[in-house]
Design a protein around this motif. Structure first.
Motif, PDB file in Angstrom:
ATOM      1  N   ALA A   1       1.016  -0.916   0.116  1.00  0.00           N
ATOM      2  CA  ALA A   1      -0.003   0.014  -0.193  1.00  0.00           C
ATOM      3  C   ALA A   1       0.948   0.850  -0.220  1.00  0.00           C
ATOM      4  N   THR A   2       2.389   1.482   0.310  1.00  0.00           N
ATOM      5  CA  THR A   2       2.969   2.454   0.840  1.00  0.00           C
ATOM      6  C   THR A   2       4.076   2.267   0.672  1.00  0.00           C
ATOM      7  N   GLY A   3       5.386   2.800   0.667  1.00  0.00           N
ATOM      8  CA  GLY A   3       6.706   2.674   0.803  1.00  0.00           C
ATOM      9  C   GLY A   3       6.624   2.472   2.104  1.00  0.00           C
ATOM     10  N   VAL A   4       5.720   2.755   3.911  1.00  0.00           N
ATOM     11  CA  VAL A   4       6.164   2.345   4.737  1.00  0.00           C
ATOM     12  C   VAL A   4       6.412   0.754   4.510  1.00  0.00           C
ATOM     13  N   ALA A   5       4.777   0.596   4.266  1.00  0.00           N
ATOM     14  CA  ALA A   5       4.113  -0.876   4.649  1.00  0.00           C
ATOM     15  C   ALA A   5       4.971  -1.669   3.829  1.00  0.00           C
TER      16      ALA A   5
ATOM     17  N   THR B   1      18.413   7.420   7.122  1.00  0.00           N
ATOM     18  CA  THR B   1      16.814   6.280   6.345  1.00  0.00           C
ATOM     19  C   THR B   1      16.029   7.937   6.793  1.00  0.00           C
ATOM     20  N   TYR B   2      14.956   7.249   6.042  1.00  0.00           N
ATOM     21  CA  TYR B   2      13.864   7.636   5.544  1.00  0.00           C
ATOM     22  C   TYR B   2      13.165   7.414   7.439  1.00  0.00           C
ATOM     23  N   ILE B   3      12.654   8.600   8.338  1.00  0.00           N
ATOM     24  CA  ILE B   3      12.376   9.206   9.279  1.00  0.00           C
ATOM     25  C   ILE B   3      11.165   7.369   9.914  1.00  0.00           C
TER      26      ILE B   3
ATOM     27  N   ILE C   1      20.192   0.208   4.592  1.00  0.00           N
ATOM     28  CA  ILE C   1      20.505   1.355   4.197  1.00  0.00           C
ATOM     29  C   ILE C   1      19.878   1.985   3.616  1.00  0.00           C
ATOM     30  N   GLU C   2      20.086   2.874   3.088  1.00  0.00           N
ATOM     31  CA  GLU C   2      19.418   3.348   2.075  1.00  0.00           C
ATOM     32  C   GLU C   2      20.593   4.751   1.308  1.00  0.00           C
ATOM     33  N   THR C   3      20.057   4.867   0.001  1.00  0.00           N
ATOM     34  CA  THR C   3      21.105   5.937  -0.203  1.00  0.00           C
ATOM     35  C   THR C   3      20.759   6.625  -1.753  1.00  0.00           C
TER      36      THR C   3
ATOM     37  N   GLY D   1      20.599   9.415   0.850  1.00  0.00           N
ATOM     38  CA  GLY D   1      19.599   9.720   1.946  1.00  0.00           C
ATOM     39  C   GLY D   1      18.544  10.411   2.069  1.00  0.00           C
ATOM     40  N   ASN D   2      17.443  10.262   2.886  1.00  0.00           N
ATOM     41  CA  ASN D   2      16.272  10.950   2.396  1.00  0.00           C
ATOM     42  C   ASN D   2      16.491  11.278   4.227  1.00  0.00           C
ATOM     43  N   PRO D   3      16.406  13.065   4.536  1.00  0.00           N
ATOM     44  CA  PRO D   3      17.264  14.337   3.064  1.00  0.00           C
ATOM     45  C   PRO D   3      18.897  14.550   3.081  1.00  0.00           C
TER      46      PRO D   3
ATOM     47  N   ILE E   1      18.146  -2.222   1.149  1.00  0.00           N
ATOM     48  CA  ILE E   1      18.371  -1.346   0.705  1.00  0.00           C
ATOM     49  C   ILE E   1      16.896  -0.330   0.321  1.00  0.00           C
ATOM     50  N   ASP E   2      16.984   1.065   0.784  1.00  0.00           N
ATOM     51  CA  ASP E   2      15.977   1.630   0.130  1.00  0.00           C
ATOM     52  C   ASP E   2      16.473   2.461  -0.419  1.00  0.00           C
ATOM     53  N   ASN E   3      15.685   2.293  -2.072  1.00  0.00           N
ATOM     54  CA  ASN E   3      16.318   2.950  -3.178  1.00  0.00           C
ATOM     55  C   ASN E   3      15.363   3.836  -4.231  1.00  0.00           C
ATOM     56  N   THR E   4      14.325   4.408  -3.265  1.00  0.00           N
ATOM     57  CA  THR E   4      13.378   5.740  -3.427  1.00  0.00           C
ATOM     58  C   THR E   4      13.936   6.742  -4.186  1.00  0.00           C
ATOM     59  N   PHE E   5      14.945   7.667  -3.576  1.00  0.00           N
ATOM     60  CA  PHE E   5      15.694   8.473  -4.834  1.00  0.00           C
ATOM     61  C   PHE E   5      16.342   8.489  -5.718  1.00  0.00           C
ATOM     62  N   ALA E   6      16.893   6.910  -6.007  1.00  0.00           N
ATOM     63  CA  ALA E   6      17.467   6.405  -7.325  1.00  0.00           C
ATOM     64  C   ALA E   6      16.628   6.273  -7.894  1.00  0.00           C
TER      65      ALA E   6
ATOM     66  N   GLU F   1      11.130   0.108  -2.155  1.00  0.00           N
ATOM     67  CA  GLU F   1      10.993   1.468  -3.180  1.00  0.00           C
ATOM     68  C   GLU F   1       9.174   2.205  -2.339  1.00  0.00           C
ATOM     69  N   SER F   2       9.949   2.842  -2.670  1.00  0.00           N
ATOM     70  CA  SER F   2       8.770   3.529  -2.508  1.00  0.00           C
ATOM     71  C   SER F   2       7.676   4.194  -3.922  1.00  0.00           C
ATOM     72  N   LEU F   3       6.993   3.608  -4.806  1.00  0.00           N
ATOM     73  CA  LEU F   3       6.352   3.926  -5.776  1.00  0.00           C
ATOM     74  C   LEU F   3       5.378   5.058  -5.372  1.00  0.00           C
ATOM     75  N   THR F   4       5.461   5.845  -4.525  1.00  0.00           N
ATOM     76  CA  THR F   4       4.368   7.563  -4.345  1.00  0.00           C
ATOM     77  C   THR F   4       5.147   8.279  -4.936  1.00  0.00           C
ATOM     78  N   LYS F   5       6.341   8.058  -5.109  1.00  0.00           N
ATOM     79  CA  LYS F   5       7.941   8.644  -5.798  1.00  0.00           C
ATOM     80  C   LYS F   5       8.205   8.686  -6.817  1.00  0.00           C
ATOM     81  N   TYR F   6       9.175   8.638  -7.354  1.00  0.00           N
ATOM     82  CA  TYR F   6       9.126   8.583  -9.094  1.00  0.00           C
ATOM     83  C   TYR F   6       8.563   7.576  -9.352  1.00  0.00           C
TER      84      TYR F   6
ATOM     85  N   ALA G   1      -0.686   9.094  -6.548  1.00  0.00           N
ATOM     86  CA  ALA G   1      -1.119   7.270  -5.793  1.00  0.00           C
ATOM     87  C   ALA G   1       0.232   7.073  -4.846  1.00  0.00           C
ATOM     88  N   MET G   2      -0.702   6.284  -3.745  1.00  0.00           N
ATOM     89  CA  MET G   2       0.622   5.810  -2.827  1.00  0.00           C
ATOM     90  C   MET G   2       0.843   4.150  -3.341  1.00  0.00           C
ATOM     91  N   GLY G   3       1.846   4.100  -3.058  1.00  0.00           N
ATOM     92  CA  GLY G   3       2.537   2.290  -3.362  1.00  0.00           C
ATOM     93  C   GLY G   3       3.475   2.562  -2.775  1.00  0.00           C
ATOM     94  N   GLY G   4       4.168   0.534  -2.723  1.00  0.00           N
ATOM     95  CA  GLY G   4       5.641   0.245  -1.701  1.00  0.00           C
ATOM     96  C   GLY G   4       5.825  -0.690  -2.598  1.00  0.00           C
TER      97      GLY G   4
HETATM   98  C1  LIG Z   1       8.673   8.678   0.927  1.00  0.00           C
HETATM   99  C2  LIG Z   1       9.644   7.793   0.957  1.00  0.00           C
HETATM  100  C3  LIG Z   1       9.566   6.604   2.032  1.00  0.00           C
HETATM  101  C4  LIG Z   1       7.683   6.015   2.065  1.00  0.00           C
HETATM  102  O1  LIG Z   1       6.672   5.906   1.254  1.00  0.00           O
HETATM  103  P1  LIG Z   1       5.860   6.241   1.475  1.00  0.00           P
HETATM  104  O2  LIG Z   1       5.136   6.015  -0.214  1.00  0.00           O
HETATM  105  O3  LIG Z   1       5.567   7.711   2.564  1.00  0.00           O
HETATM  106  O4  LIG Z   1       5.252   5.308   2.509  1.00  0.00           O
HETATM  107  C5  LIG Z   1      10.511   5.366   2.121  1.00  0.00           C
HETATM  108  N1  LIG Z   1      11.917   5.818   1.777  1.00  0.00           N
HETATM  109  C6  LIG Z   1      12.316   6.962   1.187  1.00  0.00           C
HETATM  110  C7  LIG Z   1      13.147   7.176   0.690  1.00  0.00           C
HETATM  111  C8  LIG Z   1      10.954   7.629   1.106  1.00  0.00           C
HETATM  112  O5  LIG Z   1      11.556   9.287   0.002  1.00  0.00           O
END
Ligand SMILES: *Cc1c(COP(=O)(O)O)cnc(C)c1O
Length: 392
Positions: free
Chosen positions: A83-87, A109-111, A153-155, A157-159, A182-187, A204-209, A216-219
């Motif tokens: 449902a979300t990146g956090v899920a 890392t992401y909060i 890891i996250e790279t 990293g946010n923020p 690894i959280d690859n959301t930024f790349a 991946e937080s699909l919500t982003k790129y 829409a939100m997704g992970g």
């Molecule tokens: C936004 C974000 C998340 C969380 O994703 P949501 O879809 O908001 O739950 C996780 N990691 C990074 C790096 C993000 O920017």
């Protein structure tokens, strides 16, 4: 179609899209149904199965089409969408950590990853965790214990945009008998494909790129089938973090243009970073694409097609001036999130409890800027006129 035969852009467009057998429509329809018709004798059904069509919490057509697309783009064996990146993050942590295990996680890392690993899992579930500066591989190694089961890891990293060497972190994890997530959301997978660098689990937080349009939100988690099957059973079917078919469809549509968008985000972000860097009232700019960023050379070894669209910067300004600067922006929108088509800015960090973990420059407040798909010149002009009106 999902394999390596076709290039990234071709797979972005085609994988997971099917011609509809019933109507001949060349786009997969949205299947908005909670349940699917049962066989004549349902007595042998496994109601917790994530295969086959039973109930939409256990998966459905649109979720599976999106999973196929993302697994292909990441070069991974399998993928689960949630449902979300956090899920997706919690799906990894709750599936692979139990009471008595130890996990190491990055200090950038992401909060929500910080909350889960620093507070929730230790306080309620008896998981031991250690935070480390993973951009320093020796510090990461030193944090490992005999019971370490996961390194997260996250790279970038946010923020803070801190860069961690993925291959080196994979080696530390595997030498310790631990999994590397690894959280690859930024790349996004157009820029970095951690599965190809040895990472066990890519989030991946699909919500982003990957969706890219802020609607829409997704992970997703990508990895070997044996790992993804466990997340599917635990985090999706039994904890209920399923994505809606509608959101899965929207994200699959957005993902078709991921390579085009990422190229533009990266190109414009570098121009904006250079503009900011040249402005005397700017204290610092953190963007791995800048030659003097401490992670630049590692980024070059694991990011291709640019460094993405997010950067952070600080001003020589007090609290009120920071807010006034944002109020003078006409095009750029003050909002959280990133990776949208529109440029977004958020003022962060003055009172952030994690400030002591951030690089010193970030003290006193900073902005995170997600450079969108507008003309780079318009984004720069908007910043310039806001600087002038604020007297900066
Ligand atoms: C936004 C974000 C998340 C969380 O994703 P949501 O879809 O908001 O739950 C996780 N990691 C990074 C790096 C993000 O920017």
């Amino acid at each position: 179609m999902g394999g390596k035969k076709y290039g990234f852009a071709t797979r972005s467009v085609h994988v997971g899209n099917e011609i509809d057998k019933h109507t001949g429509a060349i786009r997969s329809p949205i299947t908005m149904a909670n349940s699917y018709v049962l066989p004549y004798d349902p007595s042998d059904m496994n109601w917790s199965a994530a295969e086959g069509n039973i109930y939409t919490r256990n998966g459905g057509a649109n979720q599976r089409q999106l999973q196929e697309k993302i697994a292909s783009l990441e070069g991974g064996e399998d993928c689960v969408v949630l449902a979300t990146g956090v899920a997706a993050l919690s799906g990894v942590f709750f599936t692979f950590l139990k009471s008595g295990d130890h996990a190491v996680f990055g200090d950038n890392t992401y909060i929500a990853a910080y909350r889960l690993l620093n507070e929730l899992l230790p306080q309620k579930y008896g998981v031991e965790t250690t935070m480390a500066d993973t951009s320093d591989i020796e510090a990461l190694k030193a944090a490992v214990r005999p019971n370490t089961k996961l390194i997260h890891i996250e790279t970038p990293g946010n923020p803070t945009l801190k860069v961690t060497d993925i291959r080196a972190a994979v080696k530390v994890a595997h030498d310790a008998g631990a999994l590397l997530s690894i959280d690859n959301t930024f790349a996004s997978p157009f820029i970095t494909r951690p599965a190809e660098l040895g990472a066990d689990l890519t989030v991946e937080s699909l919500t982003k790129y990957i969706n890219g349009h802020g609607d829409a939100m997704g992970g997703a988690v990508i990895g070997k089938k044996e790992h993804i099957d466990r997340i599917r059973a635990e985090a999706m079917v039994n904890l209920g973090g399923s994505i809606s078919p509608f959101n899965a469809w929207i994200i699959a549509r957005g993902a078709a243009t991921l390579p085009l968008r990422m190229r533009q985000h990266s190109e414009s972000a570098l121009k904006v970073a250079r503009f900011l860097k040249a402005r005397p009232s700017v204290r610092f700019v953190a963007y791995p694409g800048l030659e003097d960023h401490p992670g630049h050379s590692i980024a070059k070894g694991q990011m291709e097609n640019g460094c993405g669209g997010v950067l952070s910067f600080g001003l020589k300004a007090d609290h009120d001036t920071h807010n006034r600067f944002v109020s003078h922006l006409k095009l750029i929108i003050s909002a959280v999130s990133l990776g949208h088509d529109e440029t977004l800015i958020v003022f962060l960090g003055e009172n952030d409890e994690r400030m002591h973990l951030f690089p010193k420059d970030f003290n006193g407040g900073f902005y995170r800027l997600s450079v969108g798909l507008e003309d780079a010149e318009d984004i720069i002009d908007d910043l310039r006129q806001a600087f002038e009106l604020t007297g900066l």
